[in-house]
Write a protein that holds these residues in place. Structure first.
Motif, PDB file in Angstrom:
ATOM      1  N   THR A   1      -5.720  14.580 -12.777  1.00 26.20           N
ATOM      2  CA  THR A   1      -5.211  14.645 -14.149  1.00 26.20           C
ATOM      3  C   THR A   1      -6.293  14.283 -15.156  1.00 26.20           C
ATOM      4  N   LEU A   2      -7.154  13.334 -14.781  1.00 30.34           N
ATOM      5  CA  LEU A   2      -8.195  12.852 -15.693  1.00 30.34           C
ATOM      6  C   LEU A   2      -9.208  13.938 -16.027  1.00 30.34           C
ATOM      7  N   TRP A   3      -9.398  14.876 -15.141  1.00 29.22           N
ATOM      8  CA  TRP A   3     -10.358  15.952 -15.364  1.00 29.22           C
ATOM      9  C   TRP A   3      -9.689  17.226 -15.866  1.00 29.22           C
ATOM     10  N   GLU A   4      -8.492  17.502 -15.390  1.00 26.21           N
ATOM     11  CA  GLU A   4      -7.891  18.820 -15.604  1.00 26.21           C
ATOM     12  C   GLU A   4      -6.961  18.909 -16.802  1.00 26.21           C
ATOM     13  N   TYR A   5      -6.373  17.800 -17.210  1.00 23.35           N
ATOM     14  CA  TYR A   5      -5.313  17.888 -18.209  1.00 23.35           C
ATOM     15  C   TYR A   5      -5.762  17.305 -19.540  1.00 23.35           C
ATOM     16  N   GLU A   6      -5.573  18.055 -20.617  1.00 21.50           N
ATOM     17  CA  GLU A   6      -5.959  17.598 -21.949  1.00 21.50           C
ATOM     18  C   GLU A   6      -5.193  16.320 -22.314  1.00 21.50           C
ATOM     19  N   GLY A   7      -5.931  15.267 -22.613  1.00 19.89           N
ATOM     20  CA  GLY A   7      -5.313  13.999 -22.965  1.00 19.89           C
ATOM     21  C   GLY A   7      -4.983  13.135 -21.766  1.00 19.89           C
ATOM     22  N   GLY A   8      -5.261  13.617 -20.550  1.00 18.81           N
ATOM     23  CA  GLY A   8      -4.966  12.845 -19.348  1.00 18.81           C
ATOM     24  C   GLY A   8      -5.668  11.496 -19.367  1.00 18.81           C
ATOM     25  N   ASN A   9      -4.911  10.417 -19.193  1.00 20.57           N
ATOM     26  CA  ASN A   9      -5.511   9.077 -19.283  1.00 20.57           C
ATOM     27  C   ASN A   9      -5.029   8.138 -18.176  1.00 20.57           C
ATOM     28  N   GLY A  10      -4.532   8.686 -17.085  1.00 14.24           N
ATOM     29  CA  GLY A  10      -4.160   7.816 -15.987  1.00 14.24           C
ATOM     30  C   GLY A  10      -3.318   8.511 -14.946  1.00 14.24           C
ATOM     31  N   GLY A  11      -3.086   7.791 -13.852  1.00 17.27           N
ATOM     32  CA  GLY A  11      -2.215   8.327 -12.813  1.00 17.27           C
ATOM     33  C   GLY A  11      -2.536   7.755 -11.451  1.00 17.27           C
ATOM     34  N   LYS A  12      -1.664   8.028 -10.505  1.00 20.79           N
ATOM     35  CA  LYS A  12      -1.851   7.573  -9.125  1.00 20.79           C
ATOM     36  C   LYS A  12      -1.244   8.587  -8.178  1.00 20.79           C
ATOM     37  N   THR A  13      -2.043   8.986  -7.186  1.00 21.71           N
ATOM     38  CA  THR A  13      -1.587   9.899  -6.153  1.00 21.71           C
ATOM     39  C   THR A  13      -0.986   9.119  -4.991  1.00 21.71           C
ATOM     40  N   GLY A  14      -0.199   9.821  -4.165  1.00 18.07           N
ATOM     41  CA  GLY A  14       0.331   9.226  -2.954  1.00 18.07           C
ATOM     42  C   GLY A  14       0.753  10.308  -1.980  1.00 18.07           C
TER      43      GLY A  14
ATOM     44  N   HIS B   1       0.792  -1.234   0.000  1.00 20.25           N
ATOM     45  CA  HIS B   1       0.000   0.000   0.000  1.00 20.25           C
ATOM     46  C   HIS B   1       0.821   1.280   0.000  1.00 20.25           C
ATOM     47  N   GLY B   2       2.036   1.256   0.546  1.00 21.89           N
ATOM     48  CA  GLY B   2       2.887   2.438   0.520  1.00 21.89           C
ATOM     49  C   GLY B   2       2.991   3.190   1.822  1.00 21.89           C
ATOM     50  N   LEU B   3       2.348   2.691   2.901  1.00 21.76           N
ATOM     51  CA  LEU B   3       2.546   3.319   4.195  1.00 21.76           C
ATOM     52  C   LEU B   3       4.025   3.246   4.566  1.00 21.76           C
ATOM     53  N   SER B   4       4.491   4.248   5.280  1.00 20.56           N
ATOM     54  CA  SER B   4       5.921   4.428   5.500  1.00 20.56           C
ATOM     55  C   SER B   4       6.558   3.271   6.272  1.00 20.56           C
ATOM     56  N   GLU B   5       7.629   2.749   5.687  1.00 20.70           N
ATOM     57  CA  GLU B   5       8.516   1.797   6.349  1.00 20.70           C
ATOM     58  C   GLU B   5       9.935   2.120   5.914  1.00 20.70           C
ATOM     59  N   LYS B   6      10.898   1.823   6.773  1.00 16.62           N
ATOM     60  CA  LYS B   6      12.276   2.233   6.564  1.00 16.62           C
ATOM     61  C   LYS B   6      12.822   1.800   5.210  1.00 16.62           C
TER      62      LYS B   6
ATOM     63  N   SER C   1       6.123  11.376   5.636  1.00 14.83           N
ATOM     64  CA  SER C   1       7.537  11.217   5.291  1.00 14.83           C
ATOM     65  C   SER C   1       7.809  11.374   3.803  1.00 14.83           C
ATOM     66  N   SER C   2       6.864  10.979   2.962  1.00 13.07           N
ATOM     67  CA  SER C   2       7.094  11.041   1.509  1.00 13.07           C
ATOM     68  C   SER C   2       6.741  12.381   0.896  1.00 13.07           C
ATOM     69  N   GLY C   3       5.833  13.123   1.547  1.00  5.17           N
ATOM     70  CA  GLY C   3       5.285  14.301   0.902  1.00  5.17           C
ATOM     71  C   GLY C   3       4.335  13.883  -0.219  1.00  5.17           C
ATOM     72  N   ARG C   4       4.045  14.804  -1.095  1.00  2.00           N
ATOM     73  CA  ARG C   4       3.100  14.529  -2.180  1.00  2.00           C
ATOM     74  C   ARG C   4       3.818  13.870  -3.355  1.00  2.00           C
ATOM     75  N   CYS C   5       3.303  12.717  -3.757  1.00  6.55           N
ATOM     76  CA  CYS C   5       3.881  11.938  -4.857  1.00  6.55           C
ATOM     77  C   CYS C   5       2.808  11.723  -5.912  1.00  6.55           C
ATOM     78  N   LEU C   6       3.196  11.832  -7.169  1.00  6.51           N
ATOM     79  CA  LEU C   6       2.203  11.722  -8.236  1.00  6.51           C
ATOM     80  C   LEU C   6       2.802  11.106  -9.493  1.00  6.51           C
ATOM     81  N   VAL C   7       2.064  10.143 -10.032  1.00 11.03           N
ATOM     82  CA  VAL C   7       2.317   9.619 -11.375  1.00 11.03           C
ATOM     83  C   VAL C   7       1.154  10.066 -12.249  1.00 11.03           C
ATOM     84  N   SER C   8       1.450  10.699 -13.375  1.00  8.50           N
ATOM     85  CA  SER C   8       0.412  11.125 -14.317  1.00  8.50           C
ATOM     86  C   SER C   8       0.752  10.624 -15.712  1.00  8.50           C
ATOM     87  N   THR C   9      -0.278  10.277 -16.478  1.00  8.81           N
ATOM     88  CA  THR C   9      -0.066   9.923 -17.885  1.00  8.81           C
ATOM     89  C   THR C   9      -1.037  10.690 -18.764  1.00  8.81           C
ATOM     90  N   ALA C  10      -0.609  10.962 -19.991  1.00  2.00           N
ATOM     91  CA  ALA C  10      -1.463  11.659 -20.955  1.00  2.00           C
ATOM     92  C   ALA C  10      -1.027  11.298 -22.356  1.00  2.00           C
TER      93      ALA C  10
END
Length: 364
Positions: free
Chosen positions: A205-218, A153-158, A222-231
């Motif tokens: 991304t799916l709503w805001e970006y022209e051609g946006g067709n995927g992605g995952k937030t996190g 899931h991505g919860l913080s571990e060392k 400890s990690s801060g904001r992480c984002l994968v976007s595809t278009a």
């Protein structure tokens, strides 16, 4: 719009090195990012993309990929105590509730359900640890060598970490799976549960970006904001990854804007394109060398003139030759950097001459 590069240039061997840049002029909030072409794997822009970082729920891209490769979307999964009351984001699973793997995957990717990830892991693997081993094995097999998973899931571990480059590589691999692509681009999903069954994708991304067709937030502390976007635009599909970026969505939009505005996909050679006609001494035969696969690569207008191709045909080719048999390699260089090495194959079957045919050839 794809354009064809017609001429082939024979060039000498060059030392292999990188040929990408960073995006200082784009004023990004993060210091770890990458922009990759999803088809060719070309890195267009990057900064600190091989630095090991916490990646939060972008972990779930690999979780989904393993589940799709080893499970069946129609599988029915009965929820037990192991998947109840998991920390962080949730789809609020209830004990003895029965969901399909498909429902759990949509809950995983759209709502980022940590409980969903545990239920998936226990269903696909012998237990969570076994599933995590599968994740790590897959990462290594595709070249994501600076990644280590400790959970699904991505919860913080060392020792739970990845890099911007590795996450782009994992996403590129996942996009080969049609079921993953469908989930990845879905804005909403109805799991037909009594409660909490309507999932809305957190990826703007799916709503805001022209051609946006995927992605995952996190996100974790400890990690801060992480984002994968595809278009996708004009035949080019881009993957943007930002780790530890306060303005995560705008950072990825700027990266993808840069890619779409400055690069276009060019056909270097087509699948089965004639590369060269070759005369061979054995039986005085002519064979036709074809490209084994299509090669499309994103290039800026300035780079087009810097594409060079080197063709190496195997020495001492002798009959018989089978249709599709490898007879050499074609190497493509950009500014002296090897970017692709592909087999060339025979277009036709070439039979071995018998003794009478050889005598007749000599007479001729």
């Amino acid at each position: 719009m794809k354009k064809r590069l017609i001429s082939l240039f024979i060039v000498s061997f060059f030392i292999i090195s990188g040929n990408f840049t960073n995006a200082e002029g784009l004023s990004l909030s993060g210091n770890n990012y990458i922009l990759m072409d999803a088809n060719s794997g070309r890195v267009i822009i990057e900064k600190n993309s091989n630095e090991k970082m916490a990646m939060a729920s972008t972990t779930k891209i690999m979780t989904a990929l393993i589940a799709l490769e080893e499970g069946n979307l129609k599988d029915k999964i009965t929820i037990d105590d192991r998947s109840i009351d998991i920390e962080g984001s949730s789809i609020y699973l209830k004990k003895n509730e029965v969901l399909s793997l498909k429902d759990l995957l949509y809950g995983l990717m759209l709502r980022s359900g940590n409980d969903s990830s545990i239920a998936i892991a226990n269903h696909i693997g012998k237990d969570v640890d076994d599933f995590v081993n599968k994740m790590n094995s897959k990462a290594k097999s595709i070249g994501a060598l600076n990644t280590n998973f400790e959970n699904p899931h991505g919860l913080s571990e060392k020792n739970h970490y990845s890099t911007a480059y590795d996450l782009a590589l994992i996403t590129k691999e996942a996009l080969k799976n049609e079921h993953f692509k469908q989930i990845f681009k879905s804005k909403i999903y109805n799991a037909n549960r009594e409660k909490n069954g309507y999932f809305v994708n957190k990826n703007k991304t799916l709503w805001e970006y022209e051609g946006g067709n995927g992605g995952k937030t996190g996100y974790t502390t400890s990690s801060g904001r992480c984002l994968v976007s595809t278009a996708q635009r004009n035949g080019m599909n881009l993957i943007a990854v930002s780790l530890g970026a306060s303005d995560w969505f705008n950072d990825n939009y700027k990266l993808m804007d840069y890619g779409f505005e400055n690069f276009k996909p060019y056909i270097i050679y087509d699948n089965n394109q004639l590369i060269k006609k070759i005369d061979i001494e054995d039986g005085n035969k002519t064979i036709y060398a074809l490209a084994n696969n299509e090669f499309v690569y994103p290039l800026s207008d300035e780079e087009r003139k810097d594409i060079k191709i080197k063709l190496e045909i195997d020495k001492n080719i002798k009959t018989p030759i089978e249709k599709g048999q490898k007879i050499g390699v074609i190497e493509t260089y950009l500014e002296g950097v090897l970017i692709k090495k592909e087999n060339v194959i025979s277009k036709d079957i070439v039979k071995k001459d018998n003794i009478i045919q050889k005598i007749l050839e000599e007479i001729k």
